[in-house]
Design an enzyme around this catalytic site. Structure first.
Site, PDB file in Angstrom:
ATOM      1  CB  VAL A  52      -1.929  11.032   1.258  1.00 40.73           C
ATOM      2  CG1 VAL A  52      -1.814  11.842  -0.019  1.00 40.73           C
ATOM      3  CG2 VAL A  52      -2.167   9.553   0.965  1.00 40.73           C
ATOM      4  CE1 TYR A  53      -1.522   5.539   3.239  1.00 42.07           C
ATOM      5  CE2 TYR A  53       0.373   4.366   4.112  1.00 42.07           C
ATOM      6  CZ  TYR A  53      -0.747   4.394   3.301  1.00 42.07           C
ATOM      7  OH  TYR A  53      -1.113   3.279   2.582  1.00 42.07           O
ATOM      8  CB  ALA A  54      -0.185  11.171   9.324  1.00 40.70           C
ATOM      9  N   GLY A  56       1.835  13.305   5.309  1.00 45.54           N
ATOM     10  CA  GLY A  56       3.290  13.256   5.175  1.00 45.54           C
ATOM     11  C   GLY A  56       4.021  12.919   6.457  1.00 45.54           C
TER      12      GLY A  56
END
Length: 328
Positions: A52-54, A56
């Site tokens: 979920v960071y940015a 993907g």
């Protein structure tokens, strides 16, 4: 950089990890490349990310840099799954969701396995056995080499780790748990850290610099330009650590740094790095220059008297049932 075993496993990782929370958002591809190179050249191996960071993009950026910049074999890539952008259900640790998320992570990372795969958070809706079965399947199929959890409370971690150990070798033991831990956030010492140490689970502290506050950059009151506190997206993340209690801890860190001819960043990072049960704090520097400064902590070990003073000024209040019975 010194290497440490991750929990009671054979996996060795650098004692400082590189976090990628800001990659693809605050850190562009050029700065990400520079950071990864600095980290690798310093002997760093553990790179932590999440699906979920940015949305993907952090995983994708890392995948683009692996091999083209740093050999895959030189890195211990850790990612997470289970957080979902759904206001009605923040976490989904069902077997179906986790395994589908892992496959998507592998595609973005451009690799056929991750070294460490972590459940991002406890899902109260899904039976824990189902969540843990996903970890077993990921390891047994070769998509993950080791497994861990993140943001599990003490009882949740103890239940999960004990369940895995009860399999008598047929289940994947938990290698790690990732939790926020710093001089400004010592809540893990109440139950999580004792459980982890007892069960052979290594702790990977996130936000080891108190969300940046322990560097001393917020001492003047206003958030400096370019800091997390100055940005709309992360200001609320930093705000809880800008109160009077935190200020007293920061001043103690600054005093210790002056006495050691070091920086507050180094003092705060060395303190958490060398706590019992800690394997590798995850440093999420925005720039390669910030990361380089953090990595220069390698040669610093805090004197016992400094550690005791920092312990005292930052000590959390633990009452019943943790309070010493002799004082009741």
């Amino acid at each position: 950089m010194e290497q440490r075993h991750l929990g009671r496993t054979g996996l060795r990782v650098s004692r400082i990890g590189l976090g990628t929370l800001g990659w693809g958002r605050d850190t562009d591809e050029h700065e990400a490349a520079a950071s990864l190179k600095v980290f690798w050249e310093a002997g760093g191996t553990l790179v932590d990310t999440a699906d979920v960071y940015a949305d993907g993009e952090a995983e994708y950026l890392l995948g683009q840099l692996v091999e083209s910049l740093v050999p895959r074999r030189d890195l211990v890539i850790a990612t997470k799954a289970g957080s979902v952008p759904d206001p009605d259900r923040r976490f989904n640790a069902s077997r179906g969701h986790l395994l589908a998320a892992l496959d998507a992570s592998l595609r973005r990372l451009g690799t056929d396995y991750v070294d460490l795969w972590q459940v991002h958070a406890f899902d109260p809706v899904t039976p824990l056995e189902e969540t843990l079965q996903a970890l077993d399947l990921a390891v047994s199929t070769g998509r993950a080499r080791y497994a861990g959890v993140s943001n599990f409370s003490g009882w949740q971690l103890a239940k999960a780790a004990t369940w895995q150990l009860a399999g008598g070798g047929t289940r994947t033991r938990l290698a790690s748990t990732q939790m926020e831990y710093s001089l400004l956030q010592r809540g893990v010492e109440r139950e999580v850290l004792p459980a982890a140490r007892d069960l052979g689970v290594g702790l990977l502290p996130s936000s080891p610099l108190g969300r940046g506050v322990l560097t001393g950059k917020y001492r003047e009151g206003a958030s400096p330009a370019g800091s997390r506190g100055a940005g709309e997206a992360m200001a609320g993340f930093v705000a809880p650590y800008l109160d009077g209690t935190a200020s007293a801890v920061v001043e103690a860190v600054v005093t210790a740094a002056e006495g050691l001819a070091a920086t507050p960043l180094h003092v705060a990072l060395a303190w958490v790095r060398d706590r019992p049960g800690v394997v590798a704090p995850i440093v999420g520097a925005r720039t390669a220059q910030q990361l380089s400064e953090a990595l220069s902590v390698e040669g610093l070990s805090l004197p016992d008297e400094i550690c005791r003073a920092l312990d005292d000024v930052s000590a959390p209040v633990h009452r019943y049932p943790d309070q010493d019975w002799s004082t009741l």
